[in-house]
Design a protein around this motif. Sequence first.
Motif, PDB file in Angstrom:
ATOM      1  N   UNK A 205      -8.552 112.383  55.597  1.00  0.00           N
ATOM      2  CA  UNK A 205      -8.973 112.414  54.193  1.00  0.00           C
ATOM      3  C   UNK A 205      -7.886 111.848  53.287  1.00  0.00           C
ATOM      4  N   UNK A 206      -6.633 112.211  53.583  1.00  0.00           N
ATOM      5  CA  UNK A 206      -5.525 111.685  52.785  1.00  0.00           C
ATOM      6  C   UNK A 206      -5.443 110.170  52.909  1.00  0.00           C
ATOM      7  N   UNK A 207      -5.667 109.645  54.131  1.00  0.00           N
ATOM      8  CA  UNK A 207      -5.608 108.201  54.333  1.00  0.00           C
ATOM      9  C   UNK A 207      -6.738 107.494  53.585  1.00  0.00           C
ATOM     10  N   UNK A 208      -7.944 108.059  53.668  1.00  0.00           N
ATOM     11  CA  UNK A 208      -9.065 107.464  52.938  1.00  0.00           C
ATOM     12  C   UNK A 208      -8.834 107.519  51.432  1.00  0.00           C
ATOM     13  N   UNK A 209      -8.260 108.635  50.964  1.00  0.00           N
ATOM     14  CA  UNK A 209      -7.944 108.744  49.544  1.00  0.00           C
ATOM     15  C   UNK A 209      -6.917 107.699  49.133  1.00  0.00           C
ATOM     16  N   UNK A 210      -5.951 107.444  50.027  1.00  0.00           N
ATOM     17  CA  UNK A 210      -4.944 106.423  49.727  1.00  0.00           C
ATOM     18  C   UNK A 210      -5.589 105.047  49.612  1.00  0.00           C
ATOM     19  N   UNK A 211      -6.573 104.762  50.490  1.00  0.00           N
ATOM     20  CA  UNK A 211      -7.272 103.475  50.411  1.00  0.00           C
ATOM     21  C   UNK A 211      -8.049 103.375  49.098  1.00  0.00           C
ATOM     22  N   UNK A 212      -8.715 104.462  48.714  1.00  0.00           N
ATOM     23  CA  UNK A 212      -9.460 104.456  47.450  1.00  0.00           C
ATOM     24  C   UNK A 212      -8.512 104.225  46.278  1.00  0.00           C
ATOM     25  N   UNK A 213      -7.383 104.923  46.287  1.00  0.00           N
ATOM     26  CA  UNK A 213      -6.420 104.740  45.199  1.00  0.00           C
ATOM     27  C   UNK A 213      -5.871 103.319  45.195  1.00  0.00           C
ATOM     28  N   UNK A 214      -5.666 102.752  46.400  1.00  0.00           N
ATOM     29  CA  UNK A 214      -5.182 101.382  46.476  1.00  0.00           C
ATOM     30  C   UNK A 214      -6.212 100.423  45.896  1.00  0.00           C
ATOM     31  N   UNK A 215      -7.481 100.664  46.195  1.00  0.00           N
ATOM     32  CA  UNK A 215      -8.526  99.817  45.632  1.00  0.00           C
ATOM     33  C   UNK A 215      -8.536  99.894  44.108  1.00  0.00           C
ATOM     34  N   UNK A 216      -8.528 101.126  43.594  1.00  0.00           N
ATOM     35  CA  UNK A 216      -8.562 101.293  42.133  1.00  0.00           C
ATOM     36  C   UNK A 216      -7.330 100.679  41.483  1.00  0.00           C
ATOM     37  N   UNK A 217      -6.160 100.894  42.115  1.00  0.00           N
ATOM     38  CA  UNK A 217      -4.931 100.330  41.551  1.00  0.00           C
ATOM     39  C   UNK A 217      -4.967  98.811  41.547  1.00  0.00           C
ATOM     40  N   UNK A 218      -5.472  98.237  42.647  1.00  0.00           N
ATOM     41  CA  UNK A 218      -5.519  96.779  42.729  1.00  0.00           C
ATOM     42  C   UNK A 218      -6.506  96.210  41.720  1.00  0.00           C
ATOM     43  N   UNK A 219      -7.654  96.873  41.585  1.00  0.00           N
ATOM     44  CA  UNK A 219      -8.643  96.399  40.611  1.00  0.00           C
ATOM     45  C   UNK A 219      -8.075  96.471  39.197  1.00  0.00           C
ATOM     46  N   UNK A 220      -7.379  97.568  38.905  1.00  0.00           N
ATOM     47  CA  UNK A 220      -6.775  97.716  37.581  1.00  0.00           C
ATOM     48  C   UNK A 220      -5.744  96.624  37.331  1.00  0.00           C
ATOM     49  N   UNK A 221      -4.930  96.340  38.346  1.00  0.00           N
ATOM     50  CA  UNK A 221      -3.908  95.299  38.204  1.00  0.00           C
ATOM     51  C   UNK A 221      -4.542  93.933  37.964  1.00  0.00           C
ATOM     52  N   UNK A 222      -5.590  93.624  38.716  1.00  0.00           N
ATOM     53  CA  UNK A 222      -6.263  92.346  38.528  1.00  0.00           C
ATOM     54  C   UNK A 222      -6.896  92.246  37.139  1.00  0.00           C
ATOM     55  N   UNK A 223      -7.489  93.346  36.682  1.00  0.00           N
ATOM     56  CA  UNK A 223      -8.086  93.329  35.345  1.00  0.00           C
ATOM     57  C   UNK A 223      -7.017  93.110  34.281  1.00  0.00           C
ATOM     58  N   UNK A 224      -5.885  93.809  34.414  1.00  0.00           N
ATOM     59  CA  UNK A 224      -4.794  93.636  33.451  1.00  0.00           C
ATOM     60  C   UNK A 224      -4.283  92.198  33.466  1.00  0.00           C
ATOM     61  N   UNK A 225      -4.123  91.641  34.667  1.00  0.00           N
ATOM     62  CA  UNK A 225      -3.641  90.257  34.756  1.00  0.00           C
ATOM     63  C   UNK A 225      -4.643  89.286  34.144  1.00  0.00           C
ATOM     64  N   UNK A 226      -5.938  89.564  34.361  1.00  0.00           N
ATOM     65  CA  UNK A 226      -6.954  88.677  33.783  1.00  0.00           C
ATOM     66  C   UNK A 226      -6.903  88.708  32.254  1.00  0.00           C
ATOM     67  N   UNK A 227      -6.794  89.917  31.699  1.00  0.00           N
ATOM     68  CA  UNK A 227      -6.688  90.022  30.237  1.00  0.00           C
ATOM     69  C   UNK A 227      -5.402  89.357  29.730  1.00  0.00           C
ATOM     70  N   UNK A 228      -4.296  89.541  30.442  1.00  0.00           N
ATOM     71  CA  UNK A 228      -3.035  88.928  30.018  1.00  0.00           C
ATOM     72  C   UNK A 228      -3.125  87.400  30.043  1.00  0.00           C
ATOM     73  N   UNK A 229      -3.734  86.863  31.104  1.00  0.00           N
ATOM     74  CA  UNK A 229      -3.876  85.413  31.188  1.00  0.00           C
ATOM     75  C   UNK A 229      -4.778  84.886  30.082  1.00  0.00           C
ATOM     76  N   UNK A 230      -5.869  85.605  29.826  1.00  0.00           N
ATOM     77  CA  UNK A 230      -6.759  85.177  28.752  1.00  0.00           C
ATOM     78  C   UNK A 230      -6.049  85.228  27.403  1.00  0.00           C
ATOM     79  N   UNK A 231      -5.276  86.293  27.175  1.00  0.00           N
ATOM     80  CA  UNK A 231      -4.518  86.401  25.919  1.00  0.00           C
ATOM     81  C   UNK A 231      -3.504  85.276  25.806  1.00  0.00           C
ATOM     82  N   UNK A 232      -2.824  84.969  26.924  1.00  0.00           N
ATOM     83  CA  UNK A 232      -1.806  83.916  26.884  1.00  0.00           C
ATOM     84  C   UNK A 232      -2.427  82.571  26.542  1.00  0.00           C
ATOM     85  N   UNK A 233      -3.578  82.271  27.140  1.00  0.00           N
ATOM     86  CA  UNK A 233      -4.236  80.998  26.840  1.00  0.00           C
ATOM     87  C   UNK A 233      -4.696  80.959  25.389  1.00  0.00           C
ATOM     88  N   UNK A 234      -5.325  82.053  24.959  1.00  0.00           N
ATOM     89  CA  UNK A 234      -5.826  82.084  23.580  1.00  0.00           C
ATOM     90  C   UNK A 234      -4.689  81.992  22.568  1.00  0.00           C
TER      91      UNK A 234
END
Length: 426
Positions: A205-234
Motif C-alpha cells: 500500500x505504501x508503494x502504491x501510495x508513493x506511485x500515486x504521489x509521484x504521479x500527482x507531483x509530476x502532473x503538478x510540475x508539468x502544469x507549473x512548467x506549462x504555465x511558466x512557459x506560456x507566461x514567458x512567451x506572453x
Amino acid sequence: MKQTGQSAVFGRRKEPHTVIIARGNEIRHFTIRPWLAAFIGSALAAIAIGYLLATSYLVLRDDLIGATTARQARMQQAYEDRISALRAQVDRITSRQLLDQQLMETKVSELLARQTQLSERHGRLGPILERAENEVGDAPAAGAAAPKPDGRAEVTGSLSQSPNYSVASLGASDTRPFSLWSTRSDPLDGETAADRADKLFVSINASLKAIENQQLSRITTLADNAYKNADAIAQALEAAGLPVDSELDKSDVGGPLVPLDPSMAFDGKVKELDEALDALDQVKKEARKLPLANPAPGHTVTSPFGVRTDPILGSAALHTGMDFRAPIGMPAKVTAAGTVTRAGWAGGYGRMVEVDHGNGFATRYGHLSEIDVAVGQKLAVGDVIGKTGSSGRSTGPHLHYEVRHDGEAVDPLRFLTVGKKVAQFL
C-alpha cells in the motif's frame, strides 16, 4: 534269625494304614497308600479353595462390576471432555482462519482496486503526458520503480508505464496458503506468517501510495512548467510590443471553499495540466504566427532598420528592413508560416517574395537571385523561398529582409530579439 536281628537293628517296618468297615456280619477293610491320601487331601483342599473363591466371586461380583463400570464411565467422560476441547479448539482455529481469510480477501481486493485505478490513470495519462512532452519539452522519467518491500512482493510503475504488483501466492480466491500461514509461526522470531502478510500489505500500500504521489507531483510540475512557459512567451511578446491574445490571468475567480475529496485530486490535477497545456498551446500558436525566426542565421547584419545614408545616392534615407551579408545562391528561409502573396520582380527589391502571416503581419525577402515559390503557396517556418543574390537596387550580394504590420514597415530586430528569447519554448 539274621533278618529278625537286622530288623531289630534298623527299626520296625512301617505298615500301611488300613481302614476297616464292619457292617453286621460283613467286615471290609481298605489299605490306604500315603500318596493316595496326599492326593485325596490335595483334591479336597483344592475343592475347598475353589469353593471359597467361587463364593467370594459371587459375593463380590456386583462390587467388581460396579467398579469396572464406574471406571469405564470415568474414562468415557474424560475422552468426551477431551474431544469437546479439541472440537472447541478446531472451531476457534477455523473461525480465526475464516476471519484471516476475509481480511486477506478484503486487502487483496483493495490492492486490485488500486491497481485498476492506477491502470486507468495510466490510460488517461499516456496521451496527455505525450502532449506535455511535446509542448513543455520535459518528458516524465520512465522506468521508475517502487522499492520492493521484501522478497515476496514487488510493485513497479511510473508515469509512462502501467503499474503492477505481485503478492507471492496470495489471491482473492486462494484460501489455503493464508490459512496455513495463520497457524504457523517462525521459530526464530515467533512472528506468524499472518503478521508477515499484514506487513507485506502495508508495504505494498505504501508503494502504491508513493506511485500515486509521484504521479500527482509530476502532473503538478508539468502544469507549473506549462504555465511558466506560456507566461514567458506572453511576457516576451508584450515586452516587445507585439500583440498576444491569451487568457492566462486566472486571478478573476471566486466561490465558496469546498473541501476536496482525495479521490478527485487526480482528476483535478489532470484537468489543471490539460488547461495549462491548452494555454501554452494557444500562446505558442500565436507566437508561431509572428515572424520571429532569423532568415539568415549566423550571418552579419550589414545595415539595420531605420535612417541611413543611401548607398547609391549618398543622402539620408529610410531603410525599411535589415540587410544580411550573404553570398549568391544561399537559401533564403521564411521566418513564419504563411501564404505567398507576391513572387517576382518588384522594382528596387529586384526579385522579391512577400509572405502573408495573418493578423496583418507580412515579410519581404528582396534582391534574390532565384525564386523557388509561387503565389498562393502555403509555407511553414523554415521553408526555402529562394536564393540570395544582388538583383534590383543593390551594391552587392545580400538578403534584404522586411517585416510589415498592416502595410507599415516595423523594425525586424524587435522580432528577432523576441525570437531568441522564446525559441527554447517553441
